[in-house]
Design a protein around this motif. Structure first.
Motif, PDB file in Angstrom:
ATOM      1  N   ASP B 133      40.796  23.669  18.848  1.00 18.67           N
ATOM      2  CA  ASP B 133      41.857  24.585  19.252  1.00 18.67           C
ATOM      3  C   ASP B 133      41.433  26.045  19.052  1.00 18.67           C
ATOM      4  OD1 ASP B 133      44.489  24.661  20.291  1.00 18.67           O
ATOM      5  OD2 ASP B 133      45.190  25.378  18.347  1.00 18.67           O
ATOM      6  N   SER B 134      40.648  26.263  18.005  1.00 19.42           N
ATOM      7  CA  SER B 134      40.236  27.637  17.680  1.00 19.42           C
ATOM      8  C   SER B 134      39.279  28.225  18.722  1.00 19.42           C
ATOM      9  CB  SER B 134      39.557  27.653  16.309  1.00 19.42           C
ATOM     10  OG  SER B 134      38.421  26.805  16.332  1.00 19.42           O
ATOM     11  N   ARG B 135      38.746  27.395  19.592  1.00 18.79           N
ATOM     12  CA  ARG B 135      37.842  27.911  20.624  1.00 18.79           C
ATOM     13  C   ARG B 135      38.593  28.320  21.885  1.00 18.79           C
ATOM     14  NH1 ARG B 135      33.556  23.414  21.764  1.00 18.79           N
ATOM     15  NH2 ARG B 135      32.648  25.022  23.120  1.00 18.79           N
ATOM     16  N   ILE B 136      39.895  28.094  21.894  1.00 20.28           N
ATOM     17  CA  ILE B 136      40.650  28.296  23.133  1.00 20.28           C
ATOM     18  C   ILE B 136      41.735  29.341  22.930  1.00 20.28           C
ATOM     19  CG2 ILE B 136      42.032  27.190  24.928  1.00 20.28           C
ATOM     20  CD1 ILE B 136      40.952  24.506  23.859  1.00 20.28           C
ATOM     21  N   ARG B 137      41.830  30.234  23.881  1.00 23.61           N
ATOM     22  CA  ARG B 137      42.989  31.115  23.903  1.00 23.61           C
ATOM     23  C   ARG B 137      43.537  31.110  25.323  1.00 23.61           C
ATOM     24  NH1 ARG B 137      44.375  37.024  21.274  1.00 23.61           N
ATOM     25  NH2 ARG B 137      46.556  36.712  21.802  1.00 23.61           N
ATOM     26  N   THR B 138      44.836  31.336  25.450  1.00 24.75           N
ATOM     27  CA  THR B 138      45.428  31.348  26.789  1.00 24.75           C
ATOM     28  C   THR B 138      45.994  32.732  27.088  1.00 24.75           C
ATOM     29  OG1 THR B 138      47.563  30.630  25.936  1.00 24.75           O
ATOM     30  CG2 THR B 138      46.073  28.902  26.729  1.00 24.75           C
ATOM     31  N   VAL B 139      46.033  33.065  28.346  1.00 20.40           N
ATOM     32  CA  VAL B 139      46.669  34.305  28.781  1.00 20.40           C
ATOM     33  C   VAL B 139      47.279  34.055  30.152  1.00 20.40           C
ATOM     34  CG1 VAL B 139      44.525  35.208  29.808  1.00 20.40           C
ATOM     35  CG2 VAL B 139      46.364  36.786  29.197  1.00 20.40           C
ATOM     36  N   SER B 140      48.456  34.602  30.370  1.00 20.35           N
ATOM     37  CA  SER B 140      49.069  34.478  31.689  1.00 20.35           C
ATOM     38  C   SER B 140      49.022  35.815  32.412  1.00 20.35           C
ATOM     39  CB  SER B 140      50.523  34.034  31.582  1.00 20.35           C
ATOM     40  OG  SER B 140      51.109  34.064  32.877  1.00 20.35           O
ATOM     41  N   TYR B 141      48.646  35.769  33.669  1.00 23.87           N
ATOM     42  CA  TYR B 141      48.705  36.967  34.498  1.00 23.87           C
ATOM     43  C   TYR B 141      49.880  36.913  35.477  1.00 23.87           C
ATOM     44  CZ  TYR B 141      44.248  38.610  32.720  1.00 23.87           C
ATOM     45  OH  TYR B 141      43.260  39.080  31.904  1.00 23.87           O
ATOM     46  N   GLY B 142      50.687  35.856  35.393  1.00 24.31           N
ATOM     47  CA  GLY B 142      51.811  35.770  36.319  1.00 24.31           C
ATOM     48  C   GLY B 142      51.330  35.930  37.746  1.00 24.31           C
ATOM     49  N   LYS B 143      51.966  36.839  38.489  1.00 26.21           N
ATOM     50  CA  LYS B 143      51.525  37.080  39.869  1.00 26.21           C
ATOM     51  C   LYS B 143      50.701  38.358  40.000  1.00 26.21           C
ATOM     52  CE  LYS B 143      56.022  39.087  41.189  1.00 26.21           C
ATOM     53  NZ  LYS B 143      57.067  39.131  42.223  1.00 26.21           N
ATOM     54  N   GLU B 144      50.183  38.838  38.865  1.00 25.61           N
ATOM     55  CA  GLU B 144      49.515  40.149  38.867  1.00 25.61           C
ATOM     56  C   GLU B 144      48.093  40.121  39.397  1.00 25.61           C
ATOM     57  OE1 GLU B 144      51.421  42.707  38.192  1.00 25.61           O
ATOM     58  OE2 GLU B 144      52.989  41.221  37.816  1.00 25.61           O
ATOM     59  N   ARG B 145      47.463  38.986  39.425  1.00 20.99           N
ATOM     60  CA  ARG B 145      46.052  38.919  39.838  1.00 20.99           C
ATOM     61  C   ARG B 145      45.836  37.831  40.882  1.00 20.99           C
ATOM     62  NH1 ARG B 145      45.346  43.315  38.699  1.00 20.99           N
ATOM     63  NH2 ARG B 145      44.362  44.228  36.869  1.00 20.99           N
ATOM     64  N   PRO B 146      46.381  38.058  42.092  1.00 14.59           N
ATOM     65  CA  PRO B 146      46.190  37.036  43.123  1.00 14.59           C
ATOM     66  C   PRO B 146      44.729  36.974  43.546  1.00 14.59           C
ATOM     67  CG  PRO B 146      47.154  39.012  44.070  1.00 14.59           C
ATOM     68  CD  PRO B 146      47.133  39.222  42.572  1.00 14.59           C
ATOM     69  N   LEU B 147      44.269  35.772  43.836  1.00 17.30           N
ATOM     70  CA  LEU B 147      42.908  35.607  44.308  1.00 17.30           C
ATOM     71  C   LEU B 147      42.878  35.824  45.813  1.00 17.30           C
ATOM     72  CD1 LEU B 147      40.231  34.668  43.042  1.00 17.30           C
ATOM     73  CD2 LEU B 147      40.825  32.356  43.761  1.00 17.30           C
ATOM     74  N   GLU B 148      43.923  35.343  46.462  1.00 17.10           N
ATOM     75  CA  GLU B 148      44.074  35.502  47.907  1.00 17.10           C
ATOM     76  C   GLU B 148      45.346  36.299  48.138  1.00 17.10           C
ATOM     77  OE1 GLU B 148      41.947  34.313  50.168  1.00 17.10           O
ATOM     78  OE2 GLU B 148      40.659  33.275  48.725  1.00 17.10           O
ATOM     79  N   VAL B 149      45.338  37.159  49.154  1.00 25.58           N
ATOM     80  CA  VAL B 149      46.458  38.086  49.274  1.00 25.58           C
ATOM     81  C   VAL B 149      47.315  37.896  50.525  1.00 25.58           C
ATOM     82  CG1 VAL B 149      45.467  39.858  47.811  1.00 25.58           C
ATOM     83  CG2 VAL B 149      44.912  39.848  50.244  1.00 25.58           C
ATOM     84  N   CYS B 150      47.090  36.838  51.289  1.00 25.23           N
ATOM     85  CA  CYS B 150      47.996  36.630  52.423  1.00 25.23           C
ATOM     86  C   CYS B 150      49.318  36.076  51.891  1.00 25.23           C
ATOM     87  CB  CYS B 150      47.378  35.704  53.474  1.00 25.23           C
ATOM     88  SG  CYS B 150      47.372  33.944  53.073  1.00 25.23           S
ATOM     89  N   SER B 151      50.376  36.224  52.671  1.00 21.10           N
ATOM     90  CA  SER B 151      51.676  35.708  52.230  1.00 21.10           C
ATOM     91  C   SER B 151      51.966  34.383  52.926  1.00 21.10           C
ATOM     92  CB  SER B 151      52.769  36.741  52.509  1.00 21.10           C
ATOM     93  OG  SER B 151      52.524  37.915  51.758  1.00 21.10           O
ATOM     94  N   GLU B 152      51.024  33.473  52.816  1.00 19.30           N
ATOM     95  CA  GLU B 152      51.161  32.153  53.435  1.00 19.30           C
ATOM     96  C   GLU B 152      50.857  31.101  52.378  1.00 19.30           C
ATOM     97  OE1 GLU B 152      52.095  32.148  56.499  1.00 19.30           O
ATOM     98  OE2 GLU B 152      51.657  34.239  57.001  1.00 19.30           O
ATOM     99  N   GLU B 153      51.312  29.894  52.642  1.00 19.35           N
ATOM    100  CA  GLU B 153      51.075  28.822  51.686  1.00 19.35           C
ATOM    101  C   GLU B 153      49.581  28.609  51.430  1.00 19.35           C
ATOM    102  OE1 GLU B 153      52.611  27.282  49.477  1.00 19.35           O
ATOM    103  OE2 GLU B 153      51.149  25.693  49.068  1.00 19.35           O
ATOM    104  N   SER B 154      48.738  28.844  52.445  1.00 22.43           N
ATOM    105  CA  SER B 154      47.297  28.647  52.254  1.00 22.43           C
ATOM    106  C   SER B 154      46.765  29.539  51.131  1.00 22.43           C
ATOM    107  CB  SER B 154      46.549  28.933  53.550  1.00 22.43           C
ATOM    108  OG  SER B 154      46.760  30.274  53.957  1.00 22.43           O
ATOM    109  N   CYS B 155      47.311  30.730  51.010  1.00 22.02           N
ATOM    110  CA  CYS B 155      46.918  31.620  49.913  1.00 22.02           C
ATOM    111  C   CYS B 155      47.653  31.277  48.624  1.00 22.02           C
ATOM    112  CB  CYS B 155      47.186  33.077  50.284  1.00 22.02           C
ATOM    113  SG  CYS B 155      46.075  33.710  51.555  1.00 22.02           S
ATOM    114  N   TYR B 156      48.959  31.027  48.762  1.00 17.31           N
ATOM    115  CA  TYR B 156      49.749  30.707  47.567  1.00 17.31           C
ATOM    116  C   TYR B 156      49.129  29.536  46.814  1.00 17.31           C
ATOM    117  CZ  TYR B 156      53.450  33.587  49.674  1.00 17.31           C
ATOM    118  OH  TYR B 156      54.184  34.611  50.221  1.00 17.31           O
ATOM    119  N   ALA B 157      48.658  28.522  47.583  1.00 15.63           N
ATOM    120  CA  ALA B 157      48.107  27.312  46.961  1.00 15.63           C
ATOM    121  C   ALA B 157      46.901  27.653  46.086  1.00 15.63           C
ATOM    122  CB  ALA B 157      47.718  26.310  48.043  1.00 15.63           C
TER     123      ALA B 157
END
Lengths: 441, 172
Positions: B133-157
């Motif tokens: 457990d000590s080797r793992i940390r988690t962080v959430s970026y919510g919707k702040e760092r999208p990998l794909e930026v289209c507003s379609e399900e193909s990007c959302y997925a």
């Protein structure tokens, strides 16, 4: 910033003349702000009289800004100078009511401006043209020449207040997240500006993501979430000095979605641990954290009622995001949202009567309001993505984030009347999100 | 605590850079420069080196995709995380920050919490497989760092994801 405050606070002094009584109560010059369409009230604000050498330009600027404030509400319609029959050349001279009646100006605002060095004095009167008398009594504000916008906002607030019977909101500020760069590499900084977009100042640089700033009840501090340590944590920033401190350090979890209590002494925030998010209360100077919700659901976006007795928040404990109200110390929560779709980011109105929220339904986002028991839900906007409402200090206008769709999507700030009227974009260079409206200054 | 912070800042920088690199995600173009290598002669640090970060990212798979509003691992996701666990057990010098992300169709706060749930789901399975457990940390970026930026399900997925980001544990 401190200088501005100090100079303006000299403010409000009566002109020492007796005012006709009760004109505001029953005269024709009264806008009742209700739902539905209203006819904007026609008014005139001839350029304020420049009473000293060198006050010409600032007199004009102040008069124009007063008009911008008033007409910007959608409740007032200015009759332009080109239509005026008479002009005001002396603040003390009797008003020729017939000339203003003839152009159907129901309200007339007259004023005088004098400048001495860097000090500025503005005096004004509001006239009920058809009643042929003054509405309220003359007032005089003193400040500095470079603080002229605040002086104009203060005059406009007073006019708005006398005619509507409601508090004003023009002399207020908004803290928000300034956004630049493409969607794939958005840069975010905390920024503060006047409610109309003027006097923009940055409070942080763009080296770390910052989210959702919230004003303290006195407007001198801002809570926000920052990734500056690499993990989301809540910071408190002093607006005057721009100094910031982390409010709470978590062991392995993140904290976000902070909001002040009405007395400014404590902070509600969401704390995540092991994937579970709950609401906590903590003193503004740190100290013992009090846990207000529990269970495996996402409980977040808390907002106090103005009397501090209750908290509205969102939770997915029922399976989808919905709004709940609980006591100031947690305990049993009552669900208040029952319409179709999902509800989030509730914010209690400063008047206490309504809760504004974001609603997501059938692929669209809305800003809406409901009564505090969840009844009388009304949606004020609809778009691809509207979210994060904040209330004007008088509880009559809501500002929020609107993001456009697609790869070129940008965030902007919009405002809308609580009636759903007068939707408009806030003037801003570049993008913006997550506004928080200050109290009246 | 301190080394976590440094590592996280470093990783945040890497993750950002990676977003702009079309090759970061793809498994199609990692194998283009190995013509001179014979079988079993993987160049150290290349994707063919099973102990390399590149191998972890592209062969094992550093990311898991999630259904709309869900944080439960599907079968495919579970298999990826199991392989990640094996790799982490075999390469004890690495620690990891698990990033949780959401698509843009949600409010900011909820998406932060949802991303945390997703990162946490990955963490729990890694820990269940024996990763400390000590080797793992988690962080959430919510919707702040999208990998794909289209507003379609193909990007959302593609944006509804967790990314297991490795970092060499400088403090041991």
């Amino acid at each position: 910033m401190t200088r501005l405050l100090a100079t303006i606070l000299i403010g409000l002094m009566g002109l020492g003349m007796a005012a006709p009584e009760a004109v505001a109560q029953n005269g024709p010059l009264r806008i009742e702000i209700t739902e539905g369409v209203i006819e904007p009230l026609p008014y005139a604000v001839p350029d304020f009289v420049a009473e000293t050498q060198g006050s010409n330009q600032v007199s004009k600027d102040i008069s124009r800004l007063i008009a911008e404030d008033l007409s910007g509400t959608g409740l007032f319609r200015e009759i332009p100078a080109s239509a005026h029959i008479s002009s005001i050349t002396n603040f003390g001279s009797p008003v020729q009511f017939a000339d203003w009646k003839a152009i159907n100006a129901q309200a007339l605002i007259t004023g005088g401006v004098s400048v001495s060095g860097n000090s500025l004095e503005v005096k004004f009167r509001v006239w009920d043209v058809f009643a042929g008398q003054e509405l309220g009594s003359g007032l005089r504000f003193k400040g500095t020449v470079d603080g002229w916008r605040r002086m104009a906002h203060k005059v406009a607030d007073e006019v708005y207040s006398r005619i509507t019977g409601e508090g004003g909101y023009f002399d207020s500020r908004v803290v928000f997240v300034s956004e630049t760069g493409p969607k794939s590499d958005r840069k975010k900084r905390l920024a503060i500006m006047d409610y109309d977009g003027a006097n923009l100042q940055y409070l942080t640089d763009s080296s770390a993501i910052v989210l959702a700033p919230r004003f303290s009840p006195t407007g001198d501090k801002v809570l926000y979430t920052s990734y500056e340590t690499g993990f989301p944590e809540v910071f408190v920033l002093d607006v005057g000095s721009v100094r910031r401190n982390v409010l709470s350090t978590n062991n392995g979890g993140m904290s976000f979605s902070p909001r002040f209590s009405p007395d400014g002494k404590s902070v509600l925030l969401s704390v995540e641990s092991g994937g579970n998010t709950d609401i906590y209360k903590v003193g503004i100077n740190g100290g013992q954290r009090q846990r207000l919700t529990s269970g495996a659901s996402i409980d977040t976006a808390p907002s106090f009622s103005p009397d501090g007795s209750r908290i509205v928040f969102e939770s997915d404990r029922s399976g989808t995001q919905q709004l709940y109200v609980m006591g100031a110390n947690g305990g049993e929560a009552t669900r208040i949202s029952f319409g179709q779709g999902r509800y989030g980011t509730p914010v209690w109105s400063p008047r206490g009567d309504l809760i504004a929220f974001t609603k997501q339904n059938k692929g669209r986002f809305h800003i809406g309001v409901m009564r505090t028991d969840g009844s009388e839900e009304r949606l004020l906007t609809a778009s691809f993505l509207d979210e994060g409402p904040t209330w004007a200090p008088n509880g009559r206008v809501i500002m929020f984030t609107r993001e456009t769709r697609g790869t070129d999507g940008v965030s902007a700030l919009y405002s809308v009347d609580v009636s759903g009227r007068n939707l408009k974009r806030v003037k801003l260079n570049g993008g913006g999100s997550d506004p928080s409206w200050s109290p009246l200054q | 605590m301190k080394h976590w912070t440094k590592a996280a800042l470093l990783m945040a920088g890497l993750a950002l850079a990676a977003c702009n690199d079309p090759g970061y995600l793809g498994s199609d173009n990692y194998n283009t420069n190995d013509g001179a290598l014979g079988a079993g002669e993987a160049e150290a640090g290349s994707v063919d080196d099973p102990t390399s970060v590149a191998h972890f990212q592209e062969v094992i798979g550093d990311r898991v995709l999630f259904e709309v509003d869900q944080s439960t691992l599907n079968e495919q996701g579970r298999l990826v995380v199991l392989a990640q666990a094996n790799w982490l057990l075999a390469n004890g010098e690495y620690t990891t920050v698990i990033e949780g992300h959401a698509d843009e169709q949600g409010t900011r706060e909820y998406n932060l919490a949802l991303g945390a749930r997703r990162a946490s789901a990955v963490r729990e399975l890694l820990v269940a497989q024996g990763v400390a457990d000590s080797r793992i940390r988690t962080v959430s970026y919510g919707k702040e760092r999208p990998l794909e930026v289209c507003s379609e399900e193909s990007c959302y997925a593609k944006n509804r994801r967790s990314v297991t980001v490795l970092t060499a544990d400088v403090t041991g």
